[in-house]
Design a protein around this motif. Sequence first.
Motif, short mmCIF file in Angstrom:
data_model
loop_
_atom_site.label_atom_id
_atom_site.label_comp_id
_atom_site.label_asym_id
_atom_site.label_seq_id
_atom_site.Cartn_x
_atom_site.Cartn_y
_atom_site.Cartn_z
N ILE A 110 -6.33 3.25 2.70
CA ILE A 110 -6.07 1.81 2.60
C ILE A 110 -7.33 1.04 2.18
O ILE A 110 -7.24 -0.01 1.53
CB ILE A 110 -5.50 1.26 3.92
N GLU A 146 -2.89 -6.25 7.93
CA GLU A 146 -2.00 -5.20 7.46
C GLU A 146 -0.71 -5.31 8.27
O GLU A 146 -0.75 -5.51 9.49
CB GLU A 146 -2.65 -3.83 7.69
N HIS A 157 0.88 -1.18 0.00
CA HIS A 157 0.00 0.00 0.00
C HIS A 157 0.91 1.22 0.00
O HIS A 157 1.57 1.53 1.00
CB HIS A 157 -0.90 0.00 1.24
N THR A 171 -7.31 0.49 -1.49
CA THR A 171 -6.47 -0.61 -1.92
C THR A 171 -7.17 -1.95 -1.68
O THR A 171 -7.17 -2.83 -2.54
CB THR A 171 -5.12 -0.58 -1.19
N TRP A 172 -7.78 -2.10 -0.49
CA TRP A 172 -8.54 -3.32 -0.22
C TRP A 172 -9.66 -3.51 -1.24
O TRP A 172 -9.89 -4.62 -1.73
CB TRP A 172 -9.14 -3.25 1.19
#
Length: 281
Positions: A232, A258, A225, A235-236
């Motif tokens: 974030i 993470e 990331h 990104t997920w």
Amino acid sequence: MNLIGNPAGKALWFIESHFHEELSLDDIASCGCVSRFHLSRAFEAATGFAVMRYVRARRLTEAARRLARGAPDILAVAVDAGYGSHEAFTRAFREQFGLTPEALRAQGHLDNLALMEPIKMDESLLAHLEPPRFVDGKPLLVAGSSERYHCESSSGIPAQWQRFNAIFGKIPGQVGRVAYGVCYNADDSGNFDYLCGVEVADFSGLPDELSRVRIGTQRYAVFTHSEHISTIRRTWNTIWNKWLPESGHAPADAPNFERYSEQFNPVTGMGGVEIWLPLRN
């Protein structure tokens, strides 16, 4: 957004096309050719809602519209919304909107209700997600502070990290200076446990107030990331709704996490963050 490979996008279309019918999580997952587990995580990442909670809210919203227009038969409205009795419908309606179906029909308007309108898919997937590396992860013991969240109310996680930072480096048996944000015990309703923790050599000697998670040997896709930590979820979302459907891999029903290396700067929110997604062997 190309919905062909997007489980959350397919699910939204299917729900909006069929929520007046009997629907199960399995039905909705089948439309996207993914598992219940994959769909639940992908939908939550994209929308912030649990799948069946969204279905219920959409049905109740449409029921509220009918009642505000003066629908004479509340039981008929209840049955159309998927409820077998007036009592069950009233309980769900009051929980959703804070008033009874009779009260809404009497007031004749929706001005004070928080309706669930159809969600427009968030199209802010990453333009470029760096290909992951694949890792055979070793068993991992993680200890720290854990909280139970719902996907719609997980905004407390940054404050949880702030509280955890006060004990970082002071946990008995701590191994190294890497921190882990572990997501586990997720259910179909969108609830999950999130642990801010560190690797420990063993669980003996830990204070009772600390939570513990034992992560077994597991195959992972590991993503970097690169943006600010506040993004974030984006990104997920890209992993669940773009990379995973196109990859040919299937997610394992195991803790994902993470990993915050020593390069992560908690002041700037940048650097040294990886996402470890467990895969089926």
